[in-house]
Design a protein around this motif. Structure first.
Motif, PDB file in Angstrom:
ATOM      1  N   VAL A  84       0.825  -1.203   0.000  1.00  0.00           N
ATOM      2  CA  VAL A  84       0.000   0.000   0.000  1.00  0.00           C
ATOM      3  C   VAL A  84       0.865   1.260   0.000  1.00  0.00           C
ATOM      4  CG1 VAL A  84      -0.190   0.154   2.520  1.00  0.00           C
ATOM      5  CG2 VAL A  84      -2.061   1.021   1.050  1.00  0.00           C
ATOM      6  N   GLU A  85       2.129   1.145   0.404  1.00  0.00           N
ATOM      7  CA  GLU A  85       3.012   2.311   0.457  1.00  0.00           C
ATOM      8  C   GLU A  85       3.660   2.621  -0.888  1.00  0.00           C
ATOM      9  OE1 GLU A  85       3.559  -0.445   2.234  1.00  0.00           O
ATOM     10  OE2 GLU A  85       2.832   0.047   4.263  1.00  0.00           O
ATOM     11  N   ILE A  86       3.409   1.856  -1.927  1.00  0.00           N
ATOM     12  CA  ILE A  86       4.066   2.045  -3.210  1.00  0.00           C
ATOM     13  C   ILE A  86       3.737   3.413  -3.806  1.00  0.00           C
ATOM     14  CG2 ILE A  86       2.209   1.051  -4.604  1.00  0.00           C
ATOM     15  CD1 ILE A  86       4.356  -0.301  -6.320  1.00  0.00           C
ATOM     16  N   GLY A  87       4.702   4.017  -4.501  1.00  0.00           N
ATOM     17  CA  GLY A  87       4.487   5.294  -5.149  1.00  0.00           C
ATOM     18  C   GLY A  87       3.800   5.148  -6.497  1.00  0.00           C
ATOM     19  N   LYS A  88       3.341   6.263  -7.042  1.00  0.00           N
ATOM     20  CA  LYS A  88       2.591   6.221  -8.300  1.00  0.00           C
ATOM     21  C   LYS A  88       3.450   5.712  -9.451  1.00  0.00           C
ATOM     22  CE  LYS A  88       1.703  10.076 -10.434  1.00  0.00           C
ATOM     23  NZ  LYS A  88       1.111  11.379 -10.816  1.00  0.00           N
ATOM     24  N   GLU A  89       4.663   6.208  -9.580  1.00  0.00           N
ATOM     25  CA  GLU A  89       5.525   5.784 -10.682  1.00  0.00           C
ATOM     26  C   GLU A  89       5.854   4.306 -10.593  1.00  0.00           C
ATOM     27  OE1 GLU A  89       5.990   8.433  -8.818  1.00  0.00           O
ATOM     28  OE2 GLU A  89       5.527  10.028 -10.281  1.00  0.00           O
ATOM     29  N   LEU A  91       4.052   2.006  -9.150  1.00  0.00           N
ATOM     30  CA  LEU A  91       2.832   1.252  -9.435  1.00  0.00           C
ATOM     31  C   LEU A  91       2.586   1.174 -10.941  1.00  0.00           C
ATOM     32  CD1 LEU A  91       0.267  -0.190  -8.507  1.00  0.00           C
ATOM     33  CD2 LEU A  91      -0.821   2.048  -8.240  1.00  0.00           C
ATOM     34  N   VAL A  92       2.770   2.284 -11.624  1.00  0.00           N
ATOM     35  CA  VAL A  92       2.612   2.290 -13.080  1.00  0.00           C
ATOM     36  C   VAL A  92       3.582   1.310 -13.719  1.00  0.00           C
ATOM     37  CG1 VAL A  92       2.908   3.685 -15.160  1.00  0.00           C
ATOM     38  CG2 VAL A  92       1.709   4.633 -13.187  1.00  0.00           C
ATOM     39  N   GLU A  93       4.803   1.246 -13.211  1.00  0.00           N
ATOM     40  CA  GLU A  93       5.806   0.338 -13.764  1.00  0.00           C
ATOM     41  C   GLU A  93       5.410  -1.119 -13.561  1.00  0.00           C
ATOM     42  OE1 GLU A  93       8.865  -0.966 -15.888  1.00  0.00           O
ATOM     43  OE2 GLU A  93       8.215   1.120 -15.684  1.00  0.00           O
ATOM     44  N   VAL A  94       4.790  -1.455 -12.421  1.00  0.00           N
ATOM     45  CA  VAL A  94       4.329  -2.829 -12.180  1.00  0.00           C
ATOM     46  C   VAL A  94       3.238  -3.191 -13.181  1.00  0.00           C
ATOM     47  CG1 VAL A  94       3.206  -4.379 -10.537  1.00  0.00           C
ATOM     48  CG2 VAL A  94       4.954  -2.796  -9.744  1.00  0.00           C
ATOM     49  N   PHE A  95       2.285  -2.285 -13.388  1.00  0.00           N
ATOM     50  CA  PHE A  95       1.232  -2.535 -14.382  1.00  0.00           C
ATOM     51  C   PHE A  95       1.840  -2.709 -15.775  1.00  0.00           C
ATOM     52  CE2 PHE A  95      -2.021  -0.635 -11.424  1.00  0.00           C
ATOM     53  CZ  PHE A  95      -2.914  -1.681 -11.494  1.00  0.00           C
ATOM     54  N   ARG A  96       2.820  -1.862 -16.108  1.00  0.00           N
ATOM     55  CA  ARG A  96       3.429  -1.925 -17.429  1.00  0.00           C
ATOM     56  C   ARG A  96       4.211  -3.228 -17.615  1.00  0.00           C
ATOM     57  NH1 ARG A  96       6.222   2.482 -17.239  1.00  0.00           N
ATOM     58  NH2 ARG A  96       4.787   3.774 -18.452  1.00  0.00           N
ATOM     59  N   GLU A  97       4.935  -3.636 -16.606  1.00  0.00           N
ATOM     60  CA  GLU A  97       5.778  -4.828 -16.716  1.00  0.00           C
ATOM     61  C   GLU A  97       4.969  -6.108 -16.846  1.00  0.00           C
ATOM     62  OE1 GLU A  97       9.139  -7.273 -14.090  1.00  0.00           O
ATOM     63  OE2 GLU A  97       8.420  -5.308 -13.414  1.00  0.00           O
ATOM     64  N   HIS A  98       3.891  -6.225 -16.072  1.00  0.00           N
ATOM     65  CA  HIS A  98       3.147  -7.485 -16.026  1.00  0.00           C
ATOM     66  C   HIS A  98       1.906  -7.494 -16.918  1.00  0.00           C
ATOM     67  CE1 HIS A  98       5.605  -9.162 -12.766  1.00  0.00           C
ATOM     68  NE2 HIS A  98       5.603  -7.941 -12.258  1.00  0.00           N
ATOM     69  N   GLY A  99       1.415  -6.328 -17.305  1.00  0.00           N
ATOM     70  CA  GLY A  99       0.288  -6.282 -18.223  1.00  0.00           C
ATOM     71  C   GLY A  99      -1.051  -6.638 -17.612  1.00  0.00           C
ATOM     72  N   PHE A 100      -1.172  -6.583 -16.275  1.00  0.00           N
ATOM     73  CA  PHE A 100      -2.443  -6.902 -15.632  1.00  0.00           C
ATOM     74  C   PHE A 100      -3.323  -5.657 -15.562  1.00  0.00           C
ATOM     75  CE2 PHE A 100       0.305 -10.095 -13.240  1.00  0.00           C
ATOM     76  CZ  PHE A 100       0.032 -11.108 -14.136  1.00  0.00           C
ATOM     77  N   SER A 101      -4.641  -5.887 -15.433  1.00  0.00           N
ATOM     78  CA  SER A 101      -5.581  -4.771 -15.318  1.00  0.00           C
ATOM     79  C   SER A 101      -5.950  -4.478 -13.866  1.00  0.00           C
ATOM     80  CB  SER A 101      -6.863  -5.069 -16.105  1.00  0.00           C
ATOM     81  OG  SER A 101      -7.492  -6.244 -15.610  1.00  0.00           O
ATOM     82  N   ARG A 102      -5.600  -5.372 -12.939  1.00  0.00           N
ATOM     83  CA  ARG A 102      -5.873  -5.167 -11.519  1.00  0.00           C
ATOM     84  C   ARG A 102      -4.833  -5.920 -10.697  1.00  0.00           C
ATOM     85  NH1 ARG A 102     -10.081  -7.248 -13.924  1.00  0.00           N
ATOM     86  NH2 ARG A 102     -11.475  -5.583 -13.296  1.00  0.00           N
ATOM     87  N   LEU A 103      -4.537  -5.398  -9.523  1.00  0.00           N
ATOM     88  CA  LEU A 103      -3.512  -5.990  -8.660  1.00  0.00           C
ATOM     89  C   LEU A 103      -3.986  -6.001  -7.211  1.00  0.00           C
ATOM     90  CD1 LEU A 103      -0.348  -4.104 -10.008  1.00  0.00           C
ATOM     91  CD2 LEU A 103      -0.853  -6.528 -10.365  1.00  0.00           C
ATOM     92  N   PRO A 104      -3.697  -7.060  -6.455  1.00  0.00           N
ATOM     93  CA  PRO A 104      -3.973  -7.040  -5.017  1.00  0.00           C
ATOM     94  C   PRO A 104      -3.027  -6.061  -4.321  1.00  0.00           C
ATOM     95  CG  PRO A 104      -3.662  -9.292  -5.840  1.00  0.00           C
ATOM     96  CD  PRO A 104      -3.195  -8.363  -6.912  1.00  0.00           C
TER      97      PRO A 104
END
Length: 308
Positions: A84-89, A91-104
């Motif tokens: 929950v402490e992750i920053g916006k940038e 978080l965007v990189e995690v979405f970009r790397e894995h290609g998921f539309s939602r994350l726990p």
């Protein structure tokens, strides 16, 4: 839904002039499956001949009652989640790397989940030129469902439909997270694999990523890939006729479905990195030819597990 329809019929009986509310989609699937179909006794099932290859997993409505959540869930070790402490940038990189539309999203460890973050919510709040103010992941959290591993697939599917949640965490007897399942995983048990816009649907089984490295679909014919690369990918002590695809070769080498990110080394020197897989099958591989830059985590293939 069904409960309201039944209650209305009981109250008005034959005098009820209003038509009952139509059942939901998954309720209709259940009603289409008779009890005899779902509870066929082992004695009535025809057993394959001893020398007949084991059939691939069958799809169909019966899986809604026959399969449990833990039969289709992604293991805990393969879950991609964010603190929950992750920053916006980041978080965007995690979405970009894995290609998921939602994350726990979790606090401390994955055994303390807080909810889900959707890429759509992130984009609408902080993207498209919107500053969104100071970034706060907690404001974006949506609820997540929890399911025991023994829950029938069809029950969870109906619950997801009712609560409009597309992802559930599998919880063990101690309350810890044991796996993850999406609504797509559940539907695929009935109709087979669903390919989205990011899946490679071309007829090309492989593409050259860089000299000495290929991205290969697991269903690529083994003999054709051997002809392309000049490799001999036979496995010592195994019947070559048992393996027709590259994914089948990797499965044979491991004796199981390897996890995403796992690297298996063939005796020829080639390395197979699993870049896309689920608990039931391998989907895509990165193949490094002998002499190319090795993967840091490469390890020899363990001996296949044998019955008995």
């Amino acid at each position: 839904m069904d409960s309201r329809s039944e209650g209305s019929s009981a109250a008005h009986g034959a005098q009820d002039l209003d038509p009952p509310e139509p059942p939901g989609f998954f309720s209709r699937l259940f009603s289409a499956l008779s009890p005899g179909e779902a509870e066929t006794s082992p004695a009535t099932r025809s057993a394959p001949a001893p020398d007949t290859p084991a059939p691939q997993a069958a799809f169909g409505i019966s899986n809604l009652r026959r399969l449990r959540v833990d039969d289709v869930a992604i293991p805990k070790a393969e879950i991609t989640a964010v603190p929950v402490e992750i920053g916006k940038e980041a978080l965007v990189e995690v979405f970009r790397e894995h290609g998921f539309s939602r994350l726990p999203v979790y606090k401390g460890t994955l055994d303390k989940p807080l909810g889900l973050v959707l890429l759509k919510d992130l984009a609408l709040t902080y993207g498209f030129g919107n500053s969104g103010g100071r970034f706060s992941l907690r404001k974006l959290l949506r609820p997540v469902l929890y399911a025991p591993p023994s829950m029938p697939v069809g029950v969870l599917l109906q619950k997801m439909q009712k609560e409009r949640v597309h992802m559930a965490l599998v919880i063990d007897e101690y309350g810890g997270v044991d796996g993850l399942v999406t609504i797509e995983d559940l539907i695929e048990t009935v109709i087979g694999e669903i390919e989205d816009e990011h899946d490679d649907t071309s007829d090309t089984y492989w593409q050259l990523e860089k000299p000495g490295a290929y991205i290969v679909q697991a269903r690529a014919p083994l003999d054709e890939f051997e002809a392309e690369t000049g490799l001999d990918l036979s496995v010592e002590g195994e019947d070559e006729e048992e393996v027709d695809t590259l994914g089948g070769l990797v499965f044979l080498m491991c004796g199981r479905v390897p996890a995403r990110g796992e690297v298996i080394r063939h005796e020829s020197g080639a390395e197979f990195e699993v870049i896309d897989a689920d608990p039931r099958r391998i989907k895509r591989l990165r193949v490094r030819l002998p002499g190319s830059a090795p993967a840091a985590s490469a390890s020899p293939a363990p001996p296949p597990e044998k019955d008995g």
